[in-house]
Structures are given as structure tokens and as C-alpha cells.
Design a protein around this motif. Structure first.
Motif, PDB file in Angstrom:
ATOM      1  N   ASN A  20       0.861  -1.179   0.000  1.00 56.99           N
ATOM      2  CA  ASN A  20       0.000   0.000   0.000  1.00 56.99           C
ATOM      3  C   ASN A  20       0.901   1.233   0.000  1.00 56.99           C
ATOM      4  OD1 ASN A  20      -2.547   1.447   0.195  1.00 56.99           O
ATOM      5  ND2 ASN A  20      -1.858   2.004   2.225  1.00 56.99           N
ATOM      6  N   HIS A  21       0.615   2.145  -0.894  1.00 60.24           N
ATOM      7  CA  HIS A  21       1.364   3.389  -1.007  1.00 60.24           C
ATOM      8  C   HIS A  21       0.465   4.530  -0.544  1.00 60.24           C
ATOM      9  CE1 HIS A  21       4.284   1.221  -3.539  1.00 60.24           C
ATOM     10  NE2 HIS A  21       3.208   0.590  -3.979  1.00 60.24           N
ATOM     11  N   ALA A  22       1.013   5.440   0.224  1.00 58.72           N
ATOM     12  CA  ALA A  22       0.232   6.562   0.756  1.00 58.72           C
ATOM     13  C   ALA A  22       0.590   7.842   0.008  1.00 58.72           C
ATOM     14  CB  ALA A  22       0.507   6.746   2.247  1.00 58.72           C
ATOM     15  N   VAL A  23      -0.445   8.556  -0.425  1.00 57.64           N
ATOM     16  CA  VAL A  23      -0.263   9.851  -1.076  1.00 57.64           C
ATOM     17  C   VAL A  23      -1.102  10.867  -0.313  1.00 57.64           C
ATOM     18  CG1 VAL A  23      -0.603  11.207  -3.176  1.00 57.64           C
ATOM     19  CG2 VAL A  23       0.152   8.827  -3.337  1.00 57.64           C
ATOM     20  N   GLN A  24      -0.464  11.921   0.126  1.00 57.15           N
ATOM     21  CA  GLN A  24      -1.171  12.996   0.827  1.00 57.15           C
ATOM     22  C   GLN A  24      -1.450  14.134  -0.156  1.00 57.15           C
ATOM     23  OE1 GLN A  24       0.849  15.483   3.835  1.00 57.15           O
ATOM     24  NE2 GLN A  24      -0.823  14.889   5.196  1.00 57.15           N
ATOM     25  N   ILE A  25      -2.653  14.656  -0.090  1.00 60.97           N
ATOM     26  CA  ILE A  25      -3.031  15.815  -0.898  1.00 60.97           C
ATOM     27  C   ILE A  25      -3.028  17.015   0.040  1.00 60.97           C
ATOM     28  CG2 ILE A  25      -4.796  16.842  -2.356  1.00 60.97           C
ATOM     29  CD1 ILE A  25      -5.863  13.934  -2.790  1.00 60.97           C
ATOM     30  N   LYS A  26      -2.104  17.928  -0.218  1.00 62.48           N
ATOM     31  CA  LYS A  26      -1.983  19.103   0.660  1.00 62.48           C
ATOM     32  C   LYS A  26      -1.312  20.232  -0.108  1.00 62.48           C
ATOM     33  CE  LYS A  26      -0.641  20.487   5.249  1.00 62.48           C
ATOM     34  NZ  LYS A  26      -0.124  20.070   6.541  1.00 62.48           N
ATOM     35  N   GLY A  27      -1.788  21.455   0.097  1.00 62.70           N
ATOM     36  CA  GLY A  27      -1.191  22.606  -0.568  1.00 62.70           C
ATOM     37  C   GLY A  27      -1.367  22.557  -2.074  1.00 62.70           C
ATOM     38  N   MET A  28      -2.485  21.975  -2.511  1.00 66.10           N
ATOM     39  CA  MET A  28      -2.785  21.862  -3.944  1.00 66.10           C
ATOM     40  C   MET A  28      -1.757  21.005  -4.681  1.00 66.10           C
ATOM     41  SD  MET A  28      -5.596  23.659  -4.580  1.00 66.10           S
ATOM     42  CE  MET A  28      -5.525  24.146  -6.292  1.00 66.10           C
ATOM     43  N   LYS A  29      -1.204  19.982  -3.986  1.00 63.48           N
ATOM     44  CA  LYS A  29      -0.220  19.080  -4.578  1.00 63.48           C
ATOM     45  C   LYS A  29      -0.446  17.659  -4.071  1.00 63.48           C
ATOM     46  CE  LYS A  29       3.389  22.554  -4.880  1.00 63.48           C
ATOM     47  NZ  LYS A  29       4.713  22.957  -4.482  1.00 63.48           N
ATOM     48  N   PHE A  30      -0.018  16.698  -4.883  1.00 63.58           N
ATOM     49  CA  PHE A  30       0.042  15.303  -4.463  1.00 63.58           C
ATOM     50  C   PHE A  30       1.448  15.056  -3.926  1.00 63.58           C
ATOM     51  CE2 PHE A  30      -3.070  15.251  -7.971  1.00 63.58           C
ATOM     52  CZ  PHE A  30      -4.150  14.651  -7.328  1.00 63.58           C
ATOM     53  N   ASN A  31       1.546  14.433  -2.767  1.00 65.06           N
ATOM     54  CA  ASN A  31       2.845  14.155  -2.162  1.00 65.06           C
ATOM     55  C   ASN A  31       2.907  12.709  -1.685  1.00 65.06           C
ATOM     56  OD1 ASN A  31       5.424  14.534  -1.182  1.00 65.06           O
ATOM     57  ND2 ASN A  31       4.691  15.231   0.802  1.00 65.06           N
ATOM     58  N   PRO A  32       3.703  11.857  -2.351  1.00 65.09           N
ATOM     59  CA  PRO A  32       4.528  12.150  -3.505  1.00 65.09           C
ATOM     60  C   PRO A  32       3.690  12.223  -4.779  1.00 65.09           C
ATOM     61  CG  PRO A  32       4.722   9.834  -2.982  1.00 65.09           C
ATOM     62  CD  PRO A  32       3.848  10.460  -1.913  1.00 65.09           C
ATOM     63  N   ALA A  33       4.213  12.898  -5.774  1.00 60.03           N
ATOM     64  CA  ALA A  33       3.530  13.015  -7.064  1.00 60.03           C
ATOM     65  C   ALA A  33       3.950  11.905  -8.016  1.00 60.03           C
ATOM     66  CB  ALA A  33       3.823  14.368  -7.698  1.00 60.03           C
ATOM     67  N   LYS A  34       5.067  11.227  -7.719  1.00 57.79           N
ATOM     68  CA  LYS A  34       5.543  10.104  -8.535  1.00 57.79           C
ATOM     69  C   LYS A  34       5.564   8.858  -7.662  1.00 57.79           C
ATOM     70  CE  LYS A  34       8.389  12.948 -11.538  1.00 57.79           C
ATOM     71  NZ  LYS A  34       9.741  13.207 -12.056  1.00 57.79           N
ATOM     72  N   ILE A  35       4.795   7.848  -8.066  1.00 54.94           N
ATOM     73  CA  ILE A  35       4.688   6.616  -7.297  1.00 54.94           C
ATOM     74  C   ILE A  35       5.127   5.455  -8.164  1.00 54.94           C
ATOM     75  CG2 ILE A  35       3.106   5.090  -6.034  1.00 54.94           C
ATOM     76  CD1 ILE A  35       1.750   8.407  -6.658  1.00 54.94           C
ATOM     77  N   SER A  36       6.043   4.640  -7.661  1.00 50.66           N
ATOM     78  CA  SER A  36       6.424   3.390  -8.317  1.00 50.66           C
ATOM     79  C   SER A  36       5.719   2.271  -7.579  1.00 50.66           C
ATOM     80  CB  SER A  36       7.938   3.181  -8.250  1.00 50.66           C
ATOM     81  OG  SER A  36       8.595   4.188  -8.992  1.00 50.66           O
ATOM     82  N   ALA A  37       4.983   1.445  -8.328  1.00 49.07           N
ATOM     83  CA  ALA A  37       4.182   0.399  -7.708  1.00 49.07           C
ATOM     84  C   ALA A  37       4.241  -0.862  -8.557  1.00 49.07           C
ATOM     85  CB  ALA A  37       2.738   0.872  -7.569  1.00 49.07           C
ATOM     86  N   ALA A  38       3.688  -1.923  -8.008  1.00 46.70           N
ATOM     87  CA  ALA A  38       3.534  -3.176  -8.741  1.00 46.70           C
ATOM     88  C   ALA A  38       2.046  -3.380  -9.017  1.00 46.70           C
ATOM     89  CB  ALA A  38       4.076  -4.340  -7.917  1.00 46.70           C
ATOM     90  N   VAL A  39       1.749  -4.102 -10.075  1.00 45.44           N
ATOM     91  CA  VAL A  39       0.357  -4.441 -10.352  1.00 45.44           C
ATOM     92  C   VAL A  39      -0.184  -5.196  -9.139  1.00 45.44           C
ATOM     93  CG1 VAL A  39      -1.169  -5.803 -11.839  1.00 45.44           C
ATOM     94  CG2 VAL A  39       0.709  -4.490 -12.838  1.00 45.44           C
ATOM     95  N   GLY A  40      -1.346  -4.800  -8.666  1.00 40.55           N
ATOM     96  CA  GLY A  40      -1.943  -5.395  -7.476  1.00 40.55           C
ATOM     97  C   GLY A  40      -1.773  -4.562  -6.219  1.00 40.55           C
ATOM     98  N   ASP A  41      -0.814  -3.632  -6.239  1.00 40.54           N
ATOM     99  CA  ASP A  41      -0.632  -2.727  -5.099  1.00 40.54           C
ATOM    100  C   ASP A  41      -1.832  -1.786  -4.994  1.00 40.54           C
ATOM    101  OD1 ASP A  41       1.856  -3.858  -4.712  1.00 40.54           O
ATOM    102  OD2 ASP A  41       2.992  -2.023  -5.121  1.00 40.54           O
ATOM    103  N   THR A  42      -1.976  -1.186  -3.831  1.00 40.61           N
ATOM    104  CA  THR A  42      -3.004  -0.172  -3.640  1.00 40.61           C
ATOM    105  C   THR A  42      -2.344   1.163  -3.315  1.00 40.61           C
ATOM    106  OG1 THR A  42      -3.241  -0.750  -1.308  1.00 40.61           O
ATOM    107  CG2 THR A  42      -4.783  -1.782  -2.841  1.00 40.61           C
ATOM    108  N   ILE A  43      -3.084   2.218  -3.594  1.00 42.29           N
ATOM    109  CA  ILE A  43      -2.631   3.573  -3.257  1.00 42.29           C
ATOM    110  C   ILE A  43      -3.749   4.229  -2.467  1.00 42.29           C
ATOM    111  CG2 ILE A  43      -1.867   5.807  -4.141  1.00 42.29           C
ATOM    112  CD1 ILE A  43      -1.142   4.309  -6.768  1.00 42.29           C
ATOM    113  N   THR A  44      -3.417   4.730  -1.291  1.00 46.07           N
ATOM    114  CA  THR A  44      -4.394   5.446  -0.477  1.00 46.07           C
ATOM    115  C   THR A  44      -4.122   6.936  -0.602  1.00 46.07           C
ATOM    116  OG1 THR A  44      -4.551   3.614   1.086  1.00 46.07           O
ATOM    117  CG2 THR A  44      -5.346   5.762   1.839  1.00 46.07           C
ATOM    118  N   PHE A  45      -5.093   7.653  -1.164  1.00 41.26           N
ATOM    119  CA  PHE A  45      -5.024   9.106  -1.298  1.00 41.26           C
ATOM    120  C   PHE A  45      -5.766   9.714  -0.119  1.00 41.26           C
ATOM    121  CE2 PHE A  45      -4.431   7.661  -5.645  1.00 41.26           C
ATOM    122  CZ  PHE A  45      -3.470   8.523  -6.140  1.00 41.26           C
TER     123      PHE A  45
END
Length: 100
Positions: A20-45
Motif C-alpha cells: 500500500n502506497h500513501a499519497v497525501q493531498i496538501k497545498g494543492m499538490k500530491f505528495n509524492p507526485a511520482k509513485i512506483s508500484a507493482a500491479v496489485g498494489d493499492t494507493i491510499t489518497f
């Protein structure tokens, strides 16, 4: 010797665990904006901003829908390749998921 072969075969047969990869949305930006993942992974925004945002893949492979302040959404990486995404409300907010 036979036990070692059986154990080795079982190790290769065991499923890989998705990350699971975590992305925070703050200050009108995605952090991190570049995510390396594998097929089947999840991303929590998670929206840590005071206004509503989305995280929407340009190829349609994922969409969080509208995330109000303090809300989160989880998406699954379903295909290999580059998946650029943006906020449909604020077009300047961009990112990319690269999946293998």
C-alpha cells in the motif's frame, strides 16, 4: 533432499503480498507526485487540504471520486505501465503512477 525441493516449490508458489502506497493531498499538490508500484498494489489518497480534490487517472484506470477535507480513498493498480493522474477540479494538480 525431497523436503528441500518441496519447500522450494512452495516458496515459489506463495503469492506475493501487495503493498500500500500513501499519497497525501496538501497545498494543492500530491505528495509524492511520482509513485512506483507493482500491479496489485493499492494507493491510499488522503486529502489533508481544506478543499475537495480528486485523484483521477487519465487512462480511466482509477478514480477516487471527490474527496472532502480529511477523507481518504484507496485505489488498486490494475495494469502495468505509466498512469498519469490529476485532480479533475484543479487541473494544475498532477502526478504519475508507474507500475510493473
Amino acid at each position: 533432499m525431497r523436503t528441500i525441493i518441496v519447500l522450494a516449490l512452495l516458496a515459489f508458489a506463495m503469492p506475493a503480498f501487495a503493498a500500500n502506497h500513501a499519497v497525501q493531498i496538501k497545498g494543492m499538490k500530491f505528495n509524492p507526485a511520482k509513485i512506483s508500484a507493482a500491479v496489485g498494489d493499492t494507493i491510499t489518497f488522503t486529502n489533508a487540504d481544506s478543499m475537495t480534490h480528486t485523484a483521477t487517472a487519465l487512462d480511466g484506470s482509477f478514480d477516487t471520486g471527490h474527496l472532502a477535507a480529511g477523507k481518504s480513498a484507496k485505489v488498486k493498480v490494475s495494469a502495468a505501465g505509466a498512469h498519469p493522474f490529476h485532480c479533475t477540479i484543479h487541473s494544475s494538480m498532477k502526478g504519475i503512477v508507474t507500475a510493473k
